[in-house]
Each structure stands twice: as C-alpha cells, then as structure tokens.
Design a protein around this motif. Structure first.
Motif, PDB file in Angstrom:
ATOM      1  N   ILE A  15    -133.159  34.173  -5.473  1.00 15.17           N
ATOM      2  CA  ILE A  15    -134.498  34.715  -5.774  1.00 15.17           C
ATOM      3  C   ILE A  15    -134.418  35.273  -7.188  1.00 15.17           C
ATOM      4  CG2 ILE A  15    -136.298  36.363  -5.078  1.00 15.17           C
ATOM      5  CD1 ILE A  15    -135.634  34.648  -2.719  1.00 15.17           C
ATOM      6  N   VAL A  21    -139.898  29.500  -6.986  1.00 19.66           N
ATOM      7  CA  VAL A  21    -140.567  30.542  -6.198  1.00 19.66           C
ATOM      8  C   VAL A  21    -140.468  30.144  -4.722  1.00 19.66           C
ATOM      9  CG1 VAL A  21    -142.756  31.714  -5.739  1.00 19.66           C
ATOM     10  CG2 VAL A  21    -142.190  31.009  -8.082  1.00 19.66           C
ATOM     11  N   THR A  22    -140.002  31.064  -3.891  1.00 21.07           N
ATOM     12  CA  THR A  22    -139.804  30.734  -2.470  1.00 21.07           C
ATOM     13  C   THR A  22    -140.945  31.268  -1.608  1.00 21.07           C
ATOM     14  OG1 THR A  22    -138.429  32.696  -2.395  1.00 21.07           O
ATOM     15  CG2 THR A  22    -137.284  30.600  -2.461  1.00 21.07           C
ATOM     16  N   GLN A  24    -142.053  32.826   2.054  1.00 20.88           N
ATOM     17  CA  GLN A  24    -141.544  33.491   3.249  1.00 20.88           C
ATOM     18  C   GLN A  24    -142.665  33.895   4.182  1.00 20.88           C
ATOM     19  OE1 GLN A  24    -139.908  37.589   2.612  1.00 20.88           O
ATOM     20  NE2 GLN A  24    -139.592  36.855   0.529  1.00 20.88           N
ATOM     21  N   HIS A 197    -141.396  40.307  -5.080  1.00 21.66           N
ATOM     22  CA  HIS A 197    -141.924  39.681  -3.862  1.00 21.66           C
ATOM     23  C   HIS A 197    -143.438  39.934  -3.879  1.00 21.66           C
ATOM     24  CE1 HIS A 197    -142.166  39.529   0.752  1.00 21.66           C
ATOM     25  NE2 HIS A 197    -143.297  40.129   0.391  1.00 21.66           N
ATOM     26  N   ASP A 227    -141.449  35.999  -7.838  1.00 23.58           N
ATOM     27  CA  ASP A 227    -140.282  35.166  -7.543  1.00 23.58           C
ATOM     28  C   ASP A 227    -140.270  34.667  -6.109  1.00 23.58           C
ATOM     29  OD1 ASP A 227    -138.664  35.630 -10.135  1.00 23.58           O
ATOM     30  OD2 ASP A 227    -139.334  37.611  -9.527  1.00 23.58           O
ATOM     31  N   THR A 228    -140.948  35.367  -5.220  1.00 25.13           N
ATOM     32  CA  THR A 228    -141.039  34.922  -3.835  1.00 25.13           C
ATOM     33  C   THR A 228    -142.376  35.425  -3.307  1.00 25.13           C
ATOM     34  OG1 THR A 228    -139.983  35.000  -1.649  1.00 25.13           O
ATOM     35  CG2 THR A 228    -139.698  36.950  -3.008  1.00 25.13           C
TER      36      THR A 228
END
Ligand code: SF4
Length: 349
Positions: A15, A21-22, A24, A197, A227-228
C-alpha cells in the motif's frame, strides 16, 4: 500524478509508494460465525476485493480469526475498538493489519503494548479519525466537527505511534460529509507521507451512496491522493467492491474487465440503442478480459469511438457496423448487432 507515499504492507499487498490503488471492503456477517464470514470473504475475493476487514468485538470473534485466516486468500485486517487485549490477541491469531483508534483503545501504555506486538509480528496498522468519534479535547478546541479538528486528531495519533518508533501505518480521516472528507485528506496529504485509506463514511444506500463515494474518493484520487479505497454503502459488501472497481476504472486506475463506452442517444439514434446496451452490459460483465467496447447510436460520433475501442458498434438506420481493433468487420441488421459483436469478442478471447 499520484503523490508518492511511504510503502507499507498489509500481508503480501503493498500500500503506497508506487503500488496500485487497492480495493477493500468489510464483512457484515457475525465474525464469530467463521463459516459465514469465510463464505462472504470468498465472494468478495471473487469480485476483486484485495483486502478485507472484520470487526472483532469479543472473545468469540477473536476465536474465529484463525479459521477465517486459514480459509481465505487475501490479507485480513482486524478492526478493534476499546480493548487493547483483543488487538494484541488478534495479531497473534494471524491478523495482517489492525484498524485501531488510539483515542479509544485505552491509555498510552495500552497503545504501547499493541505497538510492541505489531512490531514483533511485523504487521501494519490503520489509524486515523472519524467525524463521529472525535475526542472531547478536539470538539472543545474547535467547538464543532471540522476538517482541522479531524486532521489535528490524526496528527496526534501519528506522533504517538512515531514516539514509539512505529511507522508501518496508513491513515483514514473520514466524515459523512463529502466536502469535509476531501478537505481532511487534502490537508493531511500535505502534512505527512503515510499512505491514505480513502472513504466517505456512512455514505448511505443505493445511488446516493454511490454518488457520494464516487465524488469524494474519485475527486481525491484524481488529485493524486489516496492509496487504498473502501466504498461504504448500506448494502451488501460485494456492492462496495463493484463500485470501488468502477471508480478506479473511471480514472484508469484499474485495468481489468470491460470498459463500456456508449452514447446517451438522441434524435439521430435510429436503432434501439438503450436495449442493445443494457443487454450487452449484463453479458459483458461476465467476460474476464481487459477490453474497451464502444456501442454508439449513429454515424456522427459512432465510427470514431468504435474504431478507437477494441470492439465497437456504430448504428445506422435499422442496422449498424461492427468494428474490431479499428477495422470494419461486418455490416448487419439491428437485430443481429449484439450477437455479432459478442461473437467477435468471443473469437478474440
Ligand atoms: S453518437 Fe450519434 S446517436 Fe449517439 S448521442 Fe451522439 S449524435 Fe446522438
């Protein structure tokens, strides 16, 4: 241009830094029901969820962590409020990351014990503030919930963890107000380099939640911040992942699946474009390939868009042209357009 943040790891997923970019999500099954929770996580994985969070509120939830961890394939984040012992035991049970609020987890000694275990097990943590749970200190100082109060509270948490020589953290600064959330992230992004996040908390149900999340998360990502992401919807978690993917895809930050381009229709449209697009949409969603498909209503913009896409349709009067990789492949009647397009895509897979 994305802001380059410090790279941390949640399990095997990076991350920050130059990492993608993830996406969740968070389960809504009772965590202690390991079977149901694992089932839901496997569905989320299947939809493209890359990190998952579960809440641990008691010993029964804690007892399920090992089984959950053993049966899933993506990193597991454990969300703990109030009880530092549950946090420590969750790390020992296999959590890849903790989500804690240092403000409600007990005194600094409690935080120190969590940090010590996190260092020992090399796990990362998410900290940060939320407009709904700002401490009295910041509410009294600012006399209201505002972005400065949320940012200052987050900075205080960062300093606390840094004073314990812990740096493997990502931050969230959330509010149910889109402008306030955006202000918080814009400010914190200038003040530190920890990965962020993103999310609009309690965004609500259906189209309202989707629009708030798209504007808030999408607006920040388009400035290079974030970033996430976690889309928070009053809906099944799988819907959060679907929306998250579409937000990233709209910004060219997600390169898998179908990118469907279709025109809004107008008086020049001489085929039933809306029906063709709706049918195409449900069929194309099932294709596991990275393709751009353009379905356009008339010869004005149609051939241009269809030629630029991997596959495309440009409608005419009761018929249309099918394009593949910039070339005209077929000219067929309206009722054969969709099947023709799907056949060509199928051949190319
Ligand atoms: S592509 Fe043609 S039919 Fe579609 S909106 Fe544009 S002008 Fe109208």
């Amino acid at each position: 241009m994305r802001k380059k943040t410090k790279k941390i790891y949640v399990g095997n997923i990076a991350i920050g830094g130059n990492s993608p970019v993830t996406i969740q999500s968070m389960t809504n099954t009772p965590t202690q029901d390991a079977k149901k929770t694992v089932e839901q996580i496997l569905q989320l994985e299947n939809e493209g969820c890359e990190l998952v969070r579960v809440a641990v509120s008691n010993q029964f939830d804690l007892a399920a962590i090992k089984t959950i961890k053993k049966n899933i394939h993506i990193p597991l984040i454990v969300d703990i409020q109030y009880d530092h012992k549950l946090a420590i035991e969750s790390i020992k049970a296999g959590a890849d990351c903790l989500r804690i609020n240092p403000g409600n987890i007990g005194d600094d000694e409690c935080v120190k014990k969590i940090v010590k275990t996190a260092k020992e097990y090399h796990i990362s943590m998410r900290i940060g503030s939320n407009s709904g749970s700002l401490s009295k200190k910041f509410l009294e100082k600012y006399q209201k919930v505002c972005s400065d109060a949320i940012v200052e509270s987050a900075i205080e948490q960062i300093h606390l963890l840094e004073s314990m020589e812990y740096y493997e953290m990502k931050l969230s600064l959330k509010s149910s107000s889109v402008p306030m959330t955006m202000e918080c992230y814009e400010k914190i992004s200038k003040l530190c380099d920890y990965p962020l996040h993103l999310g609009i908390t309690e965004a609500g149900p259906g189209i309202d939640g989707i629009i708030k999340s798209s504007i808030g998360i999408g607006g920040l990502l388009s400035q290079g911040i974030g970033d996430t992401i976690r889309v928070s919807l009053t809906d099944a978690p799988i819907e959060e992942v679907k929306v998250g993917k579409k937000i990233l895809k709209s910004l060219d930050l997600y390169h898998s699946g179908i990118n469907l381009i279709s025109c809004p229709t107008c008086s020049r449209t001489k085929i039933d474009l809306i029906e063709i697009v709706n049918k195409a949409y449900s069929k194309l969603e099932k294709i596991d390939a990275s393709l751009t498909i353009a379905i356009m209503g008339c010869p004005v913009n149609g051939p241009g868009e269809a030629r630029e896409a991997d596959y495309g349709i440009a409608g005419e009067n009761g018929k249309g042209i099918i394009f593949k990789k910039g070339h005209i492949i077929r000219r067929v009647d309206e009722d054969k357009l969709l099947d023709g397009l799907l056949e060509e895509i199928e051949k190319g897979l």
